[in-house]
Structures are given as structure tokens and as C-alpha cells.
Design an enzyme around this catalytic site. Structure first.
Site, PDB file in Angstrom:
ATOM      1  CG  ASP A 102      -7.320   2.841   1.979  1.00 24.06           C
ATOM      2  OD1 ASP A 102      -8.156   2.281   1.461  1.00 24.06           O
ATOM      3  OD2 ASP A 102      -7.276   3.690   2.993  1.00 24.06           O
ATOM      4  CE  LYS A 118      -1.542   2.756   2.932  1.00 19.63           C
ATOM      5  NZ  LYS A 118      -2.148   3.148   4.374  1.00 19.63           N
TER       6      LYS A 118
END
Ligand code: SF4
Length: 190
Positions: free
Chosen positions: A117, A99
Site C-alpha cells: 500500500d 492490494k
């Protein structure tokens, strides 16, 4: 709200600090942090308790301080002080997962990068875009669903939609622009 930064390194630091923390709080901390440690080399020699006290408002400050110093040392020793520009290299850095790496690739280097996310994951599941909660598989699914040129902006839109409209506990379905396309059973019909 987005993470304020002037370079890929600042974005990398801000993204590490944003774990379990709001962008607004990170943005309140980073000006002081970068004034004290302007460059990668400055962070490599940071005094731990001083660094911790600066980033304390972002939470989990002890582990974040550890990651920041270790990450800076890795960037300095392995990449000549320059943040690497590939996923394979970025995820070798302490404190950096896919991420964070995608945030840096997409927003720091302008590369096509799907950011997954918790908000993106929730929205994708509710909209039925994916049938898995595994972030890596969601990333791959979105790479197929979206044209490459929209990977960064598209995932960013999903993220913002999840953060401000399709919230975890109280989805604002009455204000949702895609309410007709959503068939989630928990949808709140206006
Ligand atoms: Fe989320 Fe509600 Fe919109 Fe569906 S209608 S995407 S649950 S906010």
C-alpha cells in the site's frame, strides 16, 4: 489497528471500505453493516441508499456501495457465494485490485502474500529496498527480498512502520528502530 472480520468475505468488504479511510473508522462501521447484511447473498440485494447511509463515514461511499453490491453479485454468481482463493480470480471482482487481493489471501486465507500500500511503498523507497514506485514491481521485489514464509508478516510490518513511525510528512526517526540502517537523505537525525 487491524480490520475486524470473522470470514474472508467480511475481510474483503472491510478492505474495500478501507480505501482512503482509517481501519478504526471501518471497524466502527462494519458491525452495523454485517448486522444488516450478514452474508454475500444479503449484500447482492442491498438497497443502494440504505447501504450508502451505513458506509457513509468511510468516505467515497457511493462508489464503495457500488463496488460492494457488484462484488457480492460476482462472488454469488461466479463462485457460489465463496470468496475465491487465488489472485487471478480475486482481481476479477469489482473493486478488488492486487492490494486488496493480497490482504484477503494473506490475512483471510493464510497464504503467502505481499501487501503493498502507500505506506509500504514509501518505506521501501526511503530504505532503498526498491527504486520504483510502481506497486506491482515493489510486490515482486519484496517477494525476492523476503523468504516466502515472511511475505505476509513482513509486508504488514513495513505497513505498520510506515503508518506509525516512518510517516509521510513527519517521520519519527528519533523513535525508529532501524535508524542506523536508513540512509534516506530526508532522515531526521536525532
Ligand atoms: Fe523512516 Fe526515519 Fe526510520 Fe528512515 S530513520 S526508516 S526515514 S523513520
Amino acid at each position: 489497528m487491524a480490520l475486524t472480520h470473522r470470514s474472508p468475505w467480511e475481510l474483503l468488504v472491510a478492505t474495500i471500505l478501507s480505501a482512503q479511510c482509517t481501519d478504526a473508522r471501518v471497524n466502527a462501521v462494519t458491525p452495523g453493516l454485517f448486522a444488516r447484511y450478514p452474508a454475500v447473498d444479503d449484500m447482492t440485494g442491498a438497497v443502494r441508499h440504505e447501504l450508502e447511509s451505513i458506509i457513509r463515514p468511510t468516505g467515497f461511499f457511493k462508489s464503495k456501495a457500488r463496488y460492494l453490491v457488484a462484488c457480492a453479485r460476482a462472488v454469488a454468481s461466479r463462485y457460489g457465494g465463496q470468496v475465491p482463493q487465488t489472485m487471478d480470480e480475486l482481481i476479477t471482482l469489482p473493486g478488488v485490485g492486487r492490494k486488496t487481493a493480497n490482504v484477503v489471501l494473506g490475512n483471510g486465507f493464510g497464504q503467502a502474500a505481499v501487501i503493498v500500500d502507500t505506506h509500504v511503498r514509501r518505506v521501501c523507497l526511503r530504505l532503498g529496498l526498491v527504486s520504483t514506485s510502481d506497486p506491482d514491481r515493489i510486490e515482486r521485489a519484496l517477494q525476492v527480498l523476503m523468504p516466502r514464509g515472511l511475505w505476509t508478516a513482513g509486508s504488514q510490518h513495513l505497513l505498520l512502520h510506515g503508518r506509525y513511525v516512518c510517516r509521510a510528512r513527519s517521520p519519527q526517526c528519533g523513535e525508529c528502530a532501524i535508524v542506523r540502517e536508513c540512509h534516506w537523505e530526508g532522515k531526521r537525525t536525532p
